[in-house]
Each structure stands twice: as C-alpha cells, then as structure tokens.
Design an enzyme around this catalytic site. Structure first.
Site, PDB file in Angstrom:
ATOM      1  N   ASN A   9      48.867  39.341  40.764  1.00 12.61           N
ATOM      2  CA  ASN A   9      48.149  38.052  40.709  1.00 12.61           C
ATOM      3  C   ASN A   9      46.956  38.355  39.761  1.00 12.61           C
ATOM      4  OD1 ASN A   9      46.645  35.776  40.970  1.00 12.61           O
ATOM      5  ND2 ASN A   9      46.410  35.960  43.016  1.00 12.61           N
ATOM      6  N   LYS A  11      44.787  36.250  38.832  1.00 12.27           N
ATOM      7  CA  LYS A  11      43.575  35.401  39.158  1.00 12.27           C
ATOM      8  C   LYS A  11      43.065  34.999  37.780  1.00 12.27           C
ATOM      9  CE  LYS A  11      42.776  37.696  43.433  1.00 12.27           C
ATOM     10  NZ  LYS A  11      42.176  37.976  44.782  1.00 12.27           N
ATOM     11  N   HIS A  94      46.859  30.297  47.921  1.00 11.03           N
ATOM     12  CA  HIS A  94      46.071  31.443  48.096  1.00 11.03           C
ATOM     13  C   HIS A  94      44.716  31.232  48.697  1.00 11.03           C
ATOM     14  CE1 HIS A  94      43.501  34.819  46.821  1.00 11.03           C
ATOM     15  NE2 HIS A  94      44.637  35.425  46.506  1.00 11.03           N
ATOM     16  N   GLU A  96      41.590  31.870  47.875  1.00 12.83           N
ATOM     17  CA  GLU A  96      40.715  31.255  46.933  1.00 12.83           C
ATOM     18  C   GLU A  96      41.045  29.992  46.579  1.00 12.83           C
ATOM     19  OE1 GLU A  96      41.424  34.535  44.077  1.00 12.83           O
ATOM     20  OE2 GLU A  96      40.585  35.759  45.618  1.00 12.83           O
ATOM     21  N   GLU A 166      47.559  37.885  53.549  1.00 14.60           N
ATOM     22  CA  GLU A 166      46.145  38.369  52.768  1.00 14.60           C
ATOM     23  C   GLU A 166      45.252  38.237  53.609  1.00 14.60           C
ATOM     24  OE1 GLU A 166      47.097  38.685  48.176  1.00 14.60           O
ATOM     25  OE2 GLU A 166      46.105  36.717  48.921  1.00 14.60           O
ATOM     26  N   GLY A 172      39.844  41.975  47.609  1.00 17.60           N
ATOM     27  CA  GLY A 172      38.657  42.516  46.680  1.00 17.60           C
ATOM     28  C   GLY A 172      37.475  43.260  47.145  1.00 17.60           C
ATOM     29  N   SER A 213      43.474  44.207  48.710  1.00 18.92           N
ATOM     30  CA  SER A 213      42.960  45.827  48.319  1.00 18.92           C
ATOM     31  C   SER A 213      43.969  46.796  48.301  1.00 18.92           C
ATOM     32  CB  SER A 213      41.810  46.316  49.235  1.00 18.92           C
ATOM     33  OG  SER A 213      40.542  45.322  49.019  1.00 18.92           O
TER      34      SER A 213
HETATM   35  P1  13P Z   1      43.047  42.517  45.525  1.00 17.29           P
HETATM   36  O1  13P Z   1      44.398  43.366  45.502  1.00 17.29           O
HETATM   37  O2  13P Z   1      41.873  42.747  44.481  1.00 17.29           O
HETATM   38  O3  13P Z   1      42.194  42.741  46.937  1.00 17.29           O
HETATM   39  O4  13P Z   1      43.454  40.897  45.704  1.00 17.29           O
HETATM   40  C1  13P Z   1      44.551  40.645  46.479  1.00 17.29           C
HETATM   41  C2  13P Z   1      44.694  39.193  46.345  1.00 17.29           C
HETATM   42  O5  13P Z   1      44.424  38.235  46.762  1.00 17.29           O
HETATM   43  C3  13P Z   1      46.041  38.905  45.569  1.00 17.29           C
HETATM   44  O6  13P Z   1      46.431  37.760  45.646  1.00 17.29           O
END
Ligand code: 13P
Length: 255
Positions: A9, A11, A94, A96, A166, A172, A213
């Site tokens: 992803n 983003k 997601h 976010e 997640e 992150g 992560s």
């Molecule tokens: P990270 O791997 O950067 O923690 O992000 C995870 C994520 O949100 C994947 O959709």
C-alpha cells in the site's frame, strides 16, 4: 491451501515518474517469486502506468479506495466501473480512510458489495486504536468491524475476500504487533467470527493479512503463524529491495 498474499500500500506517495522507477526496481525480484501473490496498490494517478509496466507478469494491481456508485455527480471520486478493467484488488476501509475521511463499517460494507459486483477483490481493513487496545477492547472492536463490513454477503462472496488486520497503533509507528498478537486476533477473532457467521469451511478459505510496521526483519515470524496468510505493507513497500525481500522470505516459508 491458502496462497499467501503480500500487498504494498503505497498510500499518498509517488508521482507517475517515481512510480515507474519504483516498479522497475522491483519487477525482476518480484516476478521471480511464484508461490506468493504480489499486489501493488499505488495512488489512482499511477495505476495506468503501473498496469503497463506489470502487464503479462505475475504481479497484481490494486487501488487504495473506491466509491460504491458506478458513475454520477460524486466530484473527486473513482468508481468500480473505472477500476475493474485495470485492477484486480481494491483496499477498502483502511484506518486512514476511517480516521480522516469518516468511513464507517456501513460505508465500507457498501463499497465491498460494489467491488464484488464488479469482479474486484476487496482487501478489507479492520483494526483497533491504541486506546481500544489499552482498554482491552480489541476483540469486541474487531468482531464488530468484521460483522459490519460483511453484512449481507453470501458465504461464497466471503470465501474469496482478503481481510487485513491492521492495529492502528502499529501503523507507521515501527511498533509492529508481535507474531502472537497478530495470530491471536487474526485466528481468534477475525477467522473465528467468520466461522460463527458462516461456517468453518468458509472461514478457512478467507485470506487474512497482518499490517502495521512489517519489514524484512519481522515478516518471517509473523508469516509463520498458522492463520496469517499475508501482509499489507506500507512504508516498506516503497523500498524496493526491502519489499522484494519480504516476498522472498514469505515464499521460503511456503516451500
Ligand atoms: P506501515 O507498514 O507503514 O506501518 O503501514 C501499514 C499500513 O497501513 C498498510 O496499509
């Protein structure tokens, strides 16, 4: 029996030319690995270019979001009709999207149904906040999300889904869940809820990823858990050598 699936992803990262450079750096490494399904999920604007670059390879393409309507007056949105000829997957719900854009389980459920009706495979995200984790609410929160996003789906539809667990506190932050924590929620809550709602046979077919992560150092332990079928990778998917290493390490576990 479940093919592992590692999705990147990206983003809101990478211009078209940057996307092209990134894919070129990963292409040989990723295509050399057969036993793991690989999915790239770039921003909408990059999809067409990435699709051309991976055409004819064993790499799949996914979008990061989608509206549930096919067309109409929804300024700024992208429809399943627009995605279905170019993508195989679409990330839905997601955290976010939930946090910054107000998506609820009900909205995610509508999007899931729209994606399925157009032949797109949703990668549906669930996961608790840090406060919910601290309050011991992980199980009830994740169960409620799973029930909400799957409402009204048939067993056959559910069997083909990908679900990503997640935990928001792990996204992150560099603070991944432990392999045991991931297994406990993925097996004990996500798959168990599907078994209760549908059947064990249906639950056994759903592929469930861990996200938060992940990197080439922790992927082996996480992927070694019996109910973890893949990873939804954020930051590490923007580093080509790292992402290829994660897919390779996963493939080695499945030999
Ligand atoms: P990270 O791997 O950067 O923690 O992000 C995870 C994520 O949100 C994947 O959709």
């Amino acid at each position: 029996m479940r093919t592992p699936i590692i999705a990147g992803n990206w983003k809101m990262n990478k211009t078209i030319s940057e996307a092209e450079a990134l894919v070129k750096e990963m292409l040989d490494g990723l295509t050399a690995i057969q036993s793991v399904e690989k999915v790239l999920c770039p921003p909408f604007i990059d999809l067409d270019r990435v699709a051309s670059l991976i055409q004819g390879t064993n790499i799949s393409l996914g979008a990061q979001n989608m509206h549930w309507e096919e067309k109409g007056a929804f300024t700024g949105e992208i429809s399943p009709l627009m995605l279905k000829d170019i993508c195989q997957y679409v990330i839905l719900g997601h955290s976010e999207r939930r946090t910054y854009f107000g998506e609820t389980d009900e909205i995610v459920n509508r999007k899931v149904k729209a994606a399925l009706s157009h032949g797109l495979t949703p990668i549906i995200c669930v996961g608790e906040t840090e406060a919910q984790y601290d309050a011991g609410e992980t199980e009830s929160v994740v169960r409620r999300q799973v029930e909400g996003v799957l409402a009204g789906l048939s067993a056959e539809q559910v069997a083909g889904l990908v679900i990503a667990y997640e935990p928001i506190w792990a996204i992150g932050t560099g603070k991944a869940a432990t392999a045991e924590q991931a297994q406990k929620v993925i097996g004990g809550v996500v798959r168990a809820t599907i078994a209760q709602l549908y059947s064990q046979a249906t639950a056994d077919q759903v592929r469930i990823q861990y996200g938060g992560s992940t990197n080439s150092k922790n992927i082996k332990e996480i992927m070694s858990q019996p109910d973890v079928d893949g990873a939804l990778v954020g930051g590490a998917s923007l580093r080509p050598a790292e992402f290829v290493a994660m897919v390779r390490i996963t493939a080695e576990l499945y030999q």
